[in-house]
Design a protein around this motif. Structure first.
Motif, mmCIF file in Angstrom:
data_model
loop_
_atom_site.group_PDB
_atom_site.id
_atom_site.type_symbol
_atom_site.label_atom_id
_atom_site.label_comp_id
_atom_site.label_asym_id
_atom_site.label_seq_id
_atom_site.Cartn_x
_atom_site.Cartn_y
_atom_site.Cartn_z
ATOM 1 N N GLY A 42 -46.984 -36.606 24.852
ATOM 2 C CA GLY A 42 -46.668 -37.660 23.899
ATOM 3 C C GLY A 42 -47.697 -37.700 22.779
ATOM 4 O O GLY A 42 -48.901 -37.562 23.017
ATOM 5 N N HIS A 43 -47.218 -37.891 21.553
ATOM 6 C CA HIS A 43 -48.100 -37.998 20.382
ATOM 7 C C HIS A 43 -48.882 -39.304 20.481
ATOM 8 O O HIS A 43 -48.311 -40.373 20.668
ATOM 9 N N LEU A 44 -50.209 -39.210 20.327
ATOM 10 C CA LEU A 44 -51.075 -40.389 20.390
ATOM 11 C C LEU A 44 -51.609 -40.771 19.024
ATOM 12 O O LEU A 44 -51.715 -41.947 18.696
ATOM 13 N N GLY A 45 -51.994 -39.787 18.237
ATOM 14 C CA GLY A 45 -52.596 -40.021 16.932
ATOM 15 C C GLY A 45 -53.301 -38.767 16.473
ATOM 16 O O GLY A 45 -52.821 -37.654 16.707
ATOM 17 N N HIS A 46 -54.484 -38.943 15.864
ATOM 18 C CA HIS A 46 -55.254 -37.808 15.345
ATOM 19 C C HIS A 46 -56.732 -38.007 15.636
ATOM 20 O O HIS A 46 -57.184 -39.135 15.856
ATOM 21 N N VAL A 47 -57.480 -36.922 15.623
ATOM 22 C CA VAL A 47 -58.926 -36.987 15.788
ATOM 23 C C VAL A 47 -59.572 -36.431 14.518
ATOM 24 O O VAL A 47 -59.095 -35.443 13.950
ATOM 25 N N PHE A 48 -60.628 -37.121 14.079
ATOM 26 C CA PHE A 48 -61.328 -36.757 12.843
ATOM 27 C C PHE A 48 -62.820 -36.586 13.125
ATOM 28 O O PHE A 48 -63.372 -37.267 13.996
ATOM 29 N N PRO A 49 -63.500 -35.727 12.364
ATOM 30 C CA PRO A 49 -64.934 -35.465 12.597
ATOM 31 C C PRO A 49 -65.855 -36.440 11.858
ATOM 32 O O PRO A 49 -66.925 -36.059 11.393
ATOM 33 N N ASP A 50 -65.453 -37.709 11.761
ATOM 34 C CA ASP A 50 -66.260 -38.687 11.024
ATOM 35 C C ASP A 50 -66.633 -39.902 11.871
ATOM 36 O O ASP A 50 -66.886 -40.983 11.360
ATOM 37 N N GLY A 51 -66.688 -39.711 13.170
ATOM 38 C CA GLY A 51 -67.002 -40.816 14.071
ATOM 39 C C GLY A 51 -68.488 -40.972 14.330
ATOM 40 O O GLY A 51 -69.290 -40.107 13.961
#
Length: 126
Positions: free
Chosen positions: A96-105
């Motif tokens: 299931g699609h959850l969202g996205h991950v970004f390298p700015d955390g």
């Protein structure tokens, strides 16, 4: 599960997000401001995905986490939709699609898992 079974199990919004890779509008999800201790599970299959200890307020309008509960709980896929290159996050059990991950955390991982509330069920800590 078949498409018909998913449609029966999930609400229309959950189906749109989890099975059609949709996105809820920013700042509208039920868990975006949730600060309670507990666990976030996949709304489709129940797998543990994230823990409240990794949740933070990113200001993005979606629940944000620095890491999944277990590195095997989610899978990352290249997403080139909408004229952008992003990394999609899916549940490793039901895809299931959850969202996205970004390298700015923040923190040790430097990652921001930006997750749709509609893809999650929250289980408060006892």
């Amino acid at each position: 599960m078949t498409d018909a079974e998913w449609r029966e199990k999930l609400s229309p919004e959950q189906y749109h997000v989890l099975r059609e890779k949709g996105t809820e509008r920013a700042f509208t999800g039920k868990y975006e401001k949730n600060k309670a201790d507990g666990e976030y599970h996949c709304a489709a299959c129940g797998q543990l995905l994230f823990e409240s200890a990794e949740k933070y307020d990113s200001g993005s309008g979606w629940p944000s986490f620095t890491a999944p509960a277990d590195e095997d709980a989610v899978e990352a896929h290249r997403d080139v939709s909408h004229g952008m290159v992003r990394t999609e996050v899916v549940c490793s059990k039901c895809e299931g699609h959850l969202g996205h991950v970004f390298p700015d955390g923040p923190g040790e991982t430097g990652l921001r898992y930006c997750i749709n509330s509609a893809a999650l069920d929250f289980e408060p800590e006892d």
